[in-house]
Design a protein around this motif. Structure first.
Motif, PDB file in Angstrom:
ATOM      1  N   PRO A  89       0.820  -1.216   0.000  1.00 51.04           N
ATOM      2  CA  PRO A  89       0.000   0.000   0.000  1.00 51.04           C
ATOM      3  C   PRO A  89       0.857   1.272   0.000  1.00 51.04           C
ATOM      4  O   PRO A  89       2.072   1.211   0.213  1.00 51.04           O
ATOM      5  N   THR A  90       0.211   2.402  -0.200  1.00 49.73           N
ATOM      6  CA  THR A  90       0.927   3.682  -0.229  1.00 49.73           C
ATOM      7  C   THR A  90       1.239   4.144   1.192  1.00 49.73           C
ATOM      8  O   THR A  90       0.333   4.282   2.022  1.00 49.73           O
ATOM      9  N   MET A  91       2.513   4.349   1.472  1.00 51.80           N
ATOM     10  CA  MET A  91       2.940   4.868   2.771  1.00 51.80           C
ATOM     11  C   MET A  91       4.120   5.810   2.542  1.00 51.80           C
ATOM     12  O   MET A  91       5.140   5.398   1.974  1.00 51.80           O
ATOM     13  N   ILE A  92       3.973   7.054   2.968  1.00 51.90           N
ATOM     14  CA  ILE A  92       5.024   8.060   2.830  1.00 51.90           C
ATOM     15  C   ILE A  92       5.370   8.570   4.217  1.00 51.90           C
ATOM     16  O   ILE A  92       4.480   8.991   4.974  1.00 51.90           O
ATOM     17  N   ASP A  93       6.625   8.498   4.559  1.00 56.49           N
ATOM     18  CA  ASP A  93       7.075   8.896   5.900  1.00 56.49           C
ATOM     19  C   ASP A  93       8.193   9.924   5.770  1.00 56.49           C
ATOM     20  O   ASP A  93       9.196   9.675   5.088  1.00 56.49           O
ATOM     21  N   VAL A  94       8.024  11.085   6.414  1.00 56.48           N
ATOM     22  CA  VAL A  94       9.027  12.153   6.419  1.00 56.48           C
ATOM     23  C   VAL A  94       9.305  12.528   7.868  1.00 56.48           C
ATOM     24  O   VAL A  94       8.369  12.810   8.630  1.00 56.48           O
ATOM     25  N   ALA A  95      10.581  12.533   8.247  1.00 52.17           N
ATOM     26  CA  ALA A  95      10.924  12.795   9.662  1.00 52.17           C
ATOM     27  C   ALA A  95      12.259  13.520   9.762  1.00 52.17           C
ATOM     28  O   ALA A  95      13.315  12.887   9.857  1.00 52.17           O
ATOM     29  N   PRO A  96      12.263  14.852   9.745  1.00 56.16           N
ATOM     30  CA  PRO A  96      13.520  15.595   9.950  1.00 56.16           C
ATOM     31  C   PRO A  96      13.993  15.494  11.402  1.00 56.16           C
ATOM     32  O   PRO A  96      13.177  15.406  12.322  1.00 56.16           O
ATOM     33  N   THR A  97      15.314  15.493  11.601  1.00 55.59           N
ATOM     34  CA  THR A  97      15.877  15.353  12.946  1.00 55.59           C
ATOM     35  C   THR A  97      16.996  16.361  13.155  1.00 55.59           C
ATOM     36  O   THR A  97      17.586  16.885  12.199  1.00 55.59           O
ATOM     37  N   LEU A  98      17.275  16.610  14.428  1.00 55.25           N
ATOM     38  CA  LEU A  98      18.384  17.473  14.825  1.00 55.25           C
ATOM     39  C   LEU A  98      19.089  16.833  16.005  1.00 55.25           C
ATOM     40  O   LEU A  98      18.469  16.552  17.026  1.00 55.25           O
ATOM     41  N   GLY A  99      20.397  16.587  15.858  1.00 55.19           N
ATOM     42  CA  GLY A  99      21.168  15.976  16.928  1.00 55.19           C
ATOM     43  C   GLY A  99      22.377  16.815  17.285  1.00 55.19           C
ATOM     44  O   GLY A  99      22.727  17.766  16.581  1.00 55.19           O
ATOM     45  N   ILE A 100      23.013  16.472  18.396  1.00 58.67           N
ATOM     46  CA  ILE A 100      24.230  17.159  18.807  1.00 58.67           C
ATOM     47  C   ILE A 100      25.241  16.106  19.283  1.00 58.67           C
ATOM     48  O   ILE A 100      24.901  15.222  20.070  1.00 58.67           O
ATOM     49  N   ARG A 101      26.447  16.213  18.772  1.00 57.04           N
ATOM     50  CA  ARG A 101      27.489  15.248  19.115  1.00 57.04           C
ATOM     51  C   ARG A 101      28.123  15.661  20.447  1.00 57.04           C
ATOM     52  O   ARG A 101      29.035  16.493  20.483  1.00 57.04           O
ATOM     53  N   VAL A 102      27.620  15.083  21.528  1.00 64.14           N
ATOM     54  CA  VAL A 102      28.130  15.407  22.862  1.00 64.14           C
ATOM     55  C   VAL A 102      29.564  14.921  23.012  1.00 64.14           C
ATOM     56  O   VAL A 102      30.436  15.629  23.508  1.00 64.14           O
ATOM     57  N   THR A 103      29.799  13.680  22.588  1.00 60.21           N
ATOM     58  CA  THR A 103      31.148  13.108  22.519  1.00 60.21           C
ATOM     59  C   THR A 103      31.273  12.411  21.173  1.00 60.21           C
ATOM     60  O   THR A 103      30.324  12.390  20.373  1.00 60.21           O
ATOM     61  N   GLU A 104      32.416  11.805  20.921  1.00 56.50           N
ATOM     62  CA  GLU A 104      32.604  11.088  19.669  1.00 56.50           C
ATOM     63  C   GLU A 104      31.682   9.870  19.571  1.00 56.50           C
ATOM     64  O   GLU A 104      31.359   9.425  18.469  1.00 56.50           O
ATOM     65  N   ARG A 105      31.232   9.354  20.732  1.00 54.77           N
ATOM     66  CA  ARG A 105      30.407   8.154  20.729  1.00 54.77           C
ATOM     67  C   ARG A 105      28.930   8.411  21.026  1.00 54.77           C
ATOM     68  O   ARG A 105      28.066   7.645  20.579  1.00 54.77           O
TER      69      ARG A 105
END
Length: 218
Positions: A89-105
């Motif tokens: 069936p027709t399914m369209i998913d859009v999800a913008p995100t914003l992250g911050i690299r606190v440490t390398e991991r």
């Protein structure tokens, strides 16, 4: 007569003070030599130069701190999101995100999502409609190209058992994925999550497993 005499005396005293002031000023001017004038000019130049140097150093310091702050945010903020589409069936998913690299991991973040669904004729009990919501998530990169992810998602949707009534569904999800670098500042991620609160009649997805393809820029 006595009053007039006092007034004359007061006027004389004022005149004397004025005369003494002018005389003192004239005396100082006569005593100043070229050496004194040069010394005064030197002091004026020295203090002016010192103040100007201090002002320039302070301005340079502020510019440097502002540049470092902008560089810090630029290097640590991650813009990205997920996009997927199926047509049977027709399914369209859009999800913008914003992250911050606190440490390398460790990388936490937030996101919003919008989903549109249209079932195949006479083959699905879920009504046509859309859902929207938000999520908070965190990734732990135990390898440069692999990570674990935990997420909490809230979605407003129409359940399968209803036609018009909308409700909120809350989904804690855990899983992991891999990261593939495309260029220096961009990458793509393949993520698999398991919904710990899956209910078929309420869930947006037909399975507790959720698979995503996302991208990011940093």
């Amino acid at each position: 007569m006595e009053v007039k005499s006092r007034k004359r005396q007061q006027m004389h005293d004022l005149s004397s003070d004025k005369f003494n002031y002018r005389s003192t000023f004239s005396y100082l001017c006569r005593k100043l030599t070229m050496r004194h004038l040069l010394f005064i000019l030197f002091l004026s130049y020295f203090f002016g130069f010192a103040y100007n140097s201090y002002a320039q150093a302070r301005t340079a310091k502020k510019k440097k701190e502002k540049k470092e702050e902008n560089t810090f945010l630029k290097e640590r903020l991650i813009f990205g999101g997920n996009f997927s589409a199926t047509f049977s069936p027709t399914m369209i998913d859009v999800a913008p995100t914003l992250g911050i690299r606190v440490t390398e991991r460790f990388v936490p973040g937030i996101g919003i999502s919008y989903n549109y669904y249209k079932p195949r004729a006479n083959t699905d009990d879920r009504p046509e409609g859309s859902s929207y919501g938000g999520r908070i998530w965190a990734q732990y990169h135990f390898l440069k190209w692999a990570y674990l992810q935990a997420e909490y998602e809230a979605q407003n949707l129409v359940p399968r058992s209803e036609e018009t009534l909308r409700t909120w569904q809350y989904n804690p999800q855990v899983g992991g994925g891999v990261t593939i670098s495309l260029v220096k500042m961009a990458y793509v991620q393949f993520t698999a999550l398991y919904n710990l609160n899956y209910e078929r009649d309420l869930s947006l997805y037909p399975s507790p497993w959720v698979f995503r393809v996302g991208f990011g820029f940093n």
